[in-house]
Design an enzyme around this catalytic site. Structure first.
Site, mmCIF file in Angstrom:
data_model
loop_
_atom_site.group_PDB
_atom_site.id
_atom_site.type_symbol
_atom_site.label_atom_id
_atom_site.label_comp_id
_atom_site.label_asym_id
_atom_site.label_seq_id
_atom_site.Cartn_x
_atom_site.Cartn_y
_atom_site.Cartn_z
ATOM 1 N N ARG A 1 3.194 40.705 -41.603
ATOM 2 C CA ARG A 1 3.515 42.278 -41.811
ATOM 3 C C ARG A 1 4.205 42.377 -43.018
ATOM 4 N NH1 ARG A 1 0.918 43.132 -38.567
ATOM 5 N NH2 ARG A 1 1.023 43.991 -36.275
ATOM 6 N N ASP B 1 -2.729 40.600 -47.072
ATOM 7 C CA ASP B 1 -3.622 41.546 -46.267
ATOM 8 C C ASP B 1 -2.706 42.668 -45.626
ATOM 9 O OD1 ASP B 1 -5.937 42.365 -44.792
ATOM 10 O OD2 ASP B 1 -4.753 41.562 -42.982
ATOM 11 N N GLU C 1 2.366 50.436 -45.753
ATOM 12 C CA GLU C 1 1.062 50.669 -45.893
ATOM 13 C C GLU C 1 0.666 51.784 -45.175
ATOM 14 O OE1 GLU C 1 -0.251 46.866 -44.132
ATOM 15 O OE2 GLU C 1 -0.957 47.773 -42.511
ATOM 16 N N HIS D 1 -5.566 45.220 -44.773
ATOM 17 C CA HIS D 1 -4.931 44.842 -43.161
ATOM 18 C C HIS D 1 -5.970 44.996 -42.209
ATOM 19 C CE1 HIS D 1 -1.491 45.371 -39.902
ATOM 20 N NE2 HIS D 1 -2.570 44.360 -39.801
ATOM 21 N N ILE D 2 -6.892 43.676 -42.644
ATOM 22 C CA ILE D 2 -8.289 43.715 -41.963
ATOM 23 C C ILE D 2 -8.203 42.235 -41.132
ATOM 24 C CG2 ILE D 2 -9.884 45.136 -43.227
ATOM 25 C CD1 ILE D 2 -10.447 41.861 -44.189
ATOM 26 N N ALA E 1 -7.200 41.085 -38.383
ATOM 27 C CA ALA E 1 -7.855 41.142 -36.909
ATOM 28 C C ALA E 1 -8.978 41.898 -36.657
ATOM 29 C CB ALA E 1 -6.832 41.741 -36.055
HETATM 30 C C1 3PG Z 1 -1.910 42.868 -34.766
HETATM 31 O O1 3PG Z 1 -0.828 43.145 -34.930
HETATM 32 O O2 3PG Z 1 -2.721 42.709 -33.823
HETATM 33 C C2 3PG Z 1 -2.728 42.822 -36.160
HETATM 34 O O3 3PG Z 1 -1.843 43.206 -37.270
HETATM 35 C C3 3PG Z 1 -4.159 43.786 -36.041
HETATM 36 O O4 3PG Z 1 -3.632 45.019 -36.238
HETATM 37 P P1 3PG Z 1 -4.712 46.121 -36.105
HETATM 38 O O5 3PG Z 1 -5.119 46.173 -34.657
HETATM 39 O O6 3PG Z 1 -4.182 47.370 -36.766
HETATM 40 O O7 3PG Z 1 -6.046 45.730 -36.911
#
Ligand code: 3PG
Length: 395
Positions: free
Chosen positions: A231, A254, A259, A281-282, A284
């Site tokens: 985060r 990331d 953001e 923030h990719i 996941a």
């Molecule tokens: C999470 O907390 O699971 C990750 O940071 C992924 O976040 P996102 O679902 O916005 O991609």
């Protein structure tokens, strides 16, 4: 049951939810500001990082369950949800492999300058001499801050690459570190001082906000790399920018403070962008993770439909303060429990938790009630004398 899915969810998950008898409204483009107007009579809301604020919960008169289709729940107003008796559940660990893969990819990209190599090639520049300098990772120490499911996976992959793995987390003990084959760090600062690569896997919380500050950054070796896929709030970005300019750390991020939400937006950290290797923030965002998350969303809804209680609840009280347990064995008849509750109400005793289990054959049951005060002997004997009650005792 009406479910509003305010983000993308796989077709398989949507049809699995429909098989559970749910009416689905799929509106993947809703933003935080749209949710209060869109929530209508939905009982369940499924979101990724879209913020769920108090207004959404206040507008959703039927809302009873919010599912975070991911791990971090800092985007959901948990205080309001708890105050209003709305369940919040998440999908812990389900996107851990995807985030760990990105963190390791970033580490290799930093070590071999993959991004700068590519940018030069794209502008017609060949510079084997410049890009032939790299530290290499085998035998180097990676320090992992936060040893949840993502940190643990990063540790395993790094160890498989021949790296030494050191770690700090609030709950890590020297014994546990030894069991896991990790070097134990007693503080984040100790980890900063010995690591060649630092990878952050901490949840957003008051205690982790700006944990990476000027003091932490000062303790890092100037040759070490810093990677954050957790985060943005964990890092003081002003301090990071200053340290990066002074000590030329290699940094891969990331996630960022303040953001933008999903979709197109202006990136606010333009100075930082000049220096870092960065993604949007990719962490996941892989098909594998999306499938695992979607399956878990279905599991959460299934548990909710079957028992009224979802799995992976994040806003349940950790430990009930109730000190007294009233155990009532009774015949499975209409009104038995109502008479127990009436007696407790007359005695001004509050029930903090209650569970009733039926024995096989359906004739008898046992009900356990956690109470905030001890009923006196008269109350207990009145309950014991009630029709259809087999036995009562207090623990
Ligand atoms: C999470 O907390 O699971 C990750 O940071 C992924 O976040 P996102 O679902 O916005 O991609």
């Amino acid at each position: 049951m009406n479910i509003l899915i305010a983000d993308k969810l796989s077709d398989n998950a949507v049809s699995a939810l429909q098989k559970l008898g749910a009416e689905i409204r799929l509106e993947p483009d809703l933003g935080a500001d749209d949710l209060p107007g869109a929530i209508a009579d939905s009982e369940v809301l499924v979101v990724r990082s879209t913020k769920v604020r108090a207004e959404t919960m206040e507008s959703g008169k039927s809302l009873s369950l919010i599912i975070r289709a991911g791990a971090g729940v800092n985007t959901i107003d948990l205080e309001t949800a708890s105050r209003m008796g709305i369940h919040v559940a998440n999908c812990p660990g389900k996107n851990a492999d995807a985030v760990a893969e990105l963190a390791i990819g970033m580490m290799i990209a930093l070590d071999r300058n993959i991004v700068a190599n590519t940018v030069d090639l794209r502008s017609g520049v060949w510079n084997k001499k410049l890009y032939s300098k790299a530290n290499g990772l085998k035998g180097r120490t990676i320090g992992i801050l936060g040893l949840g499911s993502i940190g643990t996976r990063v540790a395993a992959i790094a160890a498989a690459m021949g790296m030494e793995v050191a770690a700090w987390s609030r709950s890590l003990t020297p014994d546990r570190a030894e069991q896991l084959g990790l070097r134990f760090c007693e503080s984040p600062h100790a980890l900063a001082e010995l690591s060649d690569v630092i990878s952050i896997h901490l949840a957003a919380a008051k205690e982790t906000e700006h944990l990476i500050n000027a003091d932490f950054l000062k303790r890092m070796k100037s040759s070490s790399y810093l990677i954050n896929t957790s985060r943005g709030e964990v890092i003081d970005s002003k301090a990071l920018l200053a340290a990066a300019k002074e000590k030329h750390h290699k940094i891969a991020l990331d996630v960022y403070e303040d953001e933008p939400a999903a979709g197109d937006a202006v990136f606010p950290h333009t100075e930082l962008a000049e220096i870092i290797t960065g993604t949007h923030h990719i962490g996941a965002s892989t098909t594998q993770a999306a499938d695992a998350i979607a399956d878990e969303v279905v599991n959460i809804v299934r548990a909710y439909v079957e028992s009224g209680k979802p799995v992976n609840l994040v806003n349940a009280r950790d430990k009930s303060p109730a000190q007294y347990k009233l155990v009532v064995r009774h015949y499975n008849k209409v009104g038995v429990l109502a008479s127990v509750l009436d007696e407790l109400r007359s005695a001004k005793i509050n029930i903090e938790e209650m569970e009733n289990s039926i024995f096989s054959g359906g004739k008898a049951a046992v009900c356990t009630l956690k109470l905030d005060d001890r009923p006196d002997d008269d109350v207990i004997s009145r309950i014991g004398a009630t029709e259809h009650i087999i036995q009562v005792h207090i623990k």
